[in-house]
Design a protein around this motif. Sequence first.
Motif, mmCIF file in Angstrom:
data_model
loop_
_atom_site.group_PDB
_atom_site.id
_atom_site.type_symbol
_atom_site.label_atom_id
_atom_site.label_comp_id
_atom_site.label_asym_id
_atom_site.label_seq_id
_atom_site.Cartn_x
_atom_site.Cartn_y
_atom_site.Cartn_z
ATOM 1 N N LEU A 128 1.061 73.426 -89.775
ATOM 2 C CA LEU A 128 2.022 72.775 -90.660
ATOM 3 C C LEU A 128 3.422 72.856 -90.052
ATOM 4 N N GLU A 129 4.341 72.090 -90.628
ATOM 5 C CA GLU A 129 5.729 72.153 -90.177
ATOM 6 C C GLU A 129 6.337 73.524 -90.460
ATOM 7 N N ASP A 130 5.810 74.219 -91.485
ATOM 8 C CA ASP A 130 6.379 75.511 -91.871
ATOM 9 C C ASP A 130 6.172 76.594 -90.818
ATOM 10 N N GLY A 131 5.146 76.440 -89.972
ATOM 11 C CA GLY A 131 4.966 77.356 -88.861
ATOM 12 C C GLY A 131 4.379 78.710 -89.195
ATOM 13 N N PHE A 132 3.644 78.819 -90.315
ATOM 14 C CA PHE A 132 3.052 80.109 -90.670
ATOM 15 C C PHE A 132 1.993 80.549 -89.649
ATOM 16 N N ASP A 133 1.470 79.623 -88.870
ATOM 17 C CA ASP A 133 0.424 79.940 -87.901
ATOM 18 C C ASP A 133 0.934 80.805 -86.746
ATOM 19 N N VAL A 134 2.238 80.852 -86.550
ATOM 20 C CA VAL A 134 2.800 81.637 -85.446
ATOM 21 C C VAL A 134 2.439 83.110 -85.600
ATOM 22 N N ALA A 140 -3.034 90.841 -80.584
ATOM 23 C CA ALA A 140 -3.051 92.309 -80.500
ATOM 24 C C ALA A 140 -4.456 92.875 -80.605
ATOM 25 N N ILE A 141 -5.464 92.021 -80.753
ATOM 26 C CA ILE A 141 -6.856 92.475 -80.859
ATOM 27 C C ILE A 141 -7.442 92.578 -79.456
ATOM 28 N N ARG A 142 -7.595 93.762 -78.954
ATOM 29 C CA ARG A 142 -8.046 93.975 -77.575
ATOM 30 C C ARG A 142 -9.571 94.015 -77.505
ATOM 31 N N SER A 143 -10.164 92.867 -77.760
ATOM 32 C CA SER A 143 -11.620 92.771 -77.732
ATOM 33 C C SER A 143 -12.102 92.539 -76.308
ATOM 34 N N ALA A 144 -13.209 93.193 -75.955
ATOM 35 C CA ALA A 144 -13.756 93.041 -74.610
ATOM 36 C C ALA A 144 -14.162 91.602 -74.326
ATOM 37 N N GLY A 145 -14.570 90.881 -75.382
ATOM 38 C CA GLY A 145 -14.989 89.497 -75.215
ATOM 39 C C GLY A 145 -13.848 88.505 -75.251
ATOM 40 N N GLY A 146 -12.627 88.979 -75.428
ATOM 41 C CA GLY A 146 -11.463 88.110 -75.429
ATOM 42 C C GLY A 146 -11.171 87.464 -76.762
ATOM 43 N N VAL A 147 -9.994 86.868 -76.865
ATOM 44 C CA VAL A 147 -9.554 86.150 -78.059
ATOM 45 C C VAL A 147 -9.026 84.792 -77.614
ATOM 46 N N LEU A 148 -9.619 83.740 -78.142
ATOM 47 C CA LEU A 148 -9.299 82.380 -77.724
ATOM 48 C C LEU A 148 -8.580 81.636 -78.839
ATOM 49 N N CYS A 149 -7.616 80.801 -78.464
ATOM 50 C CA CYS A 149 -6.912 79.945 -79.405
ATOM 51 C C CYS A 149 -7.137 78.492 -78.985
ATOM 52 N N ALA A 150 -7.596 77.653 -79.922
ATOM 53 C CA ALA A 150 -7.812 76.230 -79.655
ATOM 54 C C ALA A 150 -7.138 75.423 -80.754
ATOM 55 N N GLU A 151 -6.318 74.434 -80.369
ATOM 56 C CA GLU A 151 -5.577 73.648 -81.349
ATOM 57 C C GLU A 151 -5.657 72.159 -81.029
ATOM 58 N N LEU A 152 -5.863 71.383 -82.070
ATOM 59 C CA LEU A 152 -5.823 69.925 -82.008
ATOM 60 C C LEU A 152 -4.680 69.503 -82.915
ATOM 61 N N ALA A 153 -3.604 68.971 -82.341
ATOM 62 C CA ALA A 153 -2.416 68.757 -83.164
ATOM 63 C C ALA A 153 -1.565 67.612 -82.649
ATOM 64 N N SER A 154 -0.762 67.093 -83.575
ATOM 65 C CA SER A 154 0.243 66.080 -83.288
ATOM 66 C C SER A 154 1.618 66.713 -83.438
ATOM 67 N N ARG A 155 2.593 66.189 -82.743
ATOM 68 C CA ARG A 155 3.958 66.663 -82.932
ATOM 69 C C ARG A 155 4.532 66.208 -84.265
ATOM 70 N N ASP A 156 3.998 65.129 -84.808
ATOM 71 C CA ASP A 156 4.484 64.576 -86.069
ATOM 72 C C ASP A 156 3.791 65.249 -87.232
ATOM 73 N N GLY A 157 4.578 65.641 -88.235
ATOM 74 C CA GLY A 157 3.993 66.333 -89.360
ATOM 75 C C GLY A 157 3.852 65.508 -90.616
ATOM 76 N N GLY A 158 4.551 64.377 -90.669
ATOM 77 C CA GLY A 158 4.475 63.576 -91.880
ATOM 78 C C GLY A 158 5.178 64.267 -93.034
ATOM 79 N N ALA A 159 4.635 64.102 -94.235
ATOM 80 C CA ALA A 159 5.242 64.670 -95.438
ATOM 81 C C ALA A 159 5.208 66.191 -95.397
ATOM 82 N N LYS A 160 6.144 66.804 -96.082
ATOM 83 C CA LYS A 160 6.226 68.267 -96.142
ATOM 84 C C LYS A 160 4.927 68.842 -96.704
ATOM 85 N N GLY A 161 4.399 69.864 -96.016
ATOM 86 C CA GLY A 161 3.180 70.503 -96.460
ATOM 87 C C GLY A 161 1.912 69.849 -95.962
ATOM 88 N N ARG A 162 2.006 68.699 -95.300
ATOM 89 C CA ARG A 162 0.827 68.017 -94.774
ATOM 90 C C ARG A 162 0.495 68.543 -93.385
#
Length: 295
Positions: free
Chosen positions: A212-218, A226-248
């Motif tokens: 979201l535009e609010d950025g709570f995902d940061v 900070a999770i030091r798992s032996a198998g690793g921690v992966l982040c995958a995101e599908l996103a647009s720079r445009d957020g549209g209406a607030k909260g969308r």
Amino acid sequence: MLSYLHGFHAGNFADMHKHAALWLVLSHLRKKKKPFCVIDTHAGSGWYDLGSEQAAKTGEWKDGYALAKAGANPPEMLQQYLDHVAGFDPMTRGRDYGVREDDEYRGPFYPGSPFIVREMLREDDQLVLMELHPREFETLHHRVKRDDRIHLHKRDGYEGLVGMMPPAIRRGLVLMDPSYDVKQDYQKAAIAIRHAWGKWPTGTFMLWYPILEDGFDVDLRRSFGAIRSAGGVLCAELASRDGGAKGRMRGTGLLVINPPWQFDQQLDEIGNWLAKTCKLPGPAKHSVHWLVAAE
């Protein structure tokens, strides 16, 4: 808060990304004969009628599943998933899938995570579902009660996950995809998964979150880093720079602890194809990076 109903959003671009990732993990788990378990903390009602008034009100599935289904040359693993969805018809299973004679169905139908998993379960595998919303729980119970491999709990998913750790079957996946109706859900999700991982460090954990535009995902990404798992921690995101209406939503993300081998490459191929095929608020891109490298 219990206001969220996934029927308004089923089959949207976020579901395409999340459920394709779920399909990849399940396909990996099925490669070995040893049983596996899946714990779904926010299960919803199980499957959705895309011809319903809820789905028609938003039409989100037309920018997600409908475009993906009609898209050209999808990656092989995504094609498998799309074929699975296209063939999903609870009407042919009747009572076993909770079809009610007095309800009107229009179709097409879309399986939520409980039924994606259900159709991938083998005889000795197990699925644990949690759902707190009274109406969603009642519907889900009606749809899964005839399957002895499935255990349903009317329970808060955050508390329930930690309380169930470690599972009796020590091979499997935790899927958490809260509604994020309130911003506190971001912190609750991070705390619950970190505590659960501490009790089951070999399990695969997958957390979905909206971008979201609010950025709570940061803060979510910082916490998982900070999770030091032996198998690793992966982040995958599908996103647009445009957020549209607030909260969308302008995008969708997944944080995965202990992803299967080659999961990052397979999901990135799928995500890049979805970015070109599905409709987001603006031009979209897919990114995959390791927050914690696998050992």
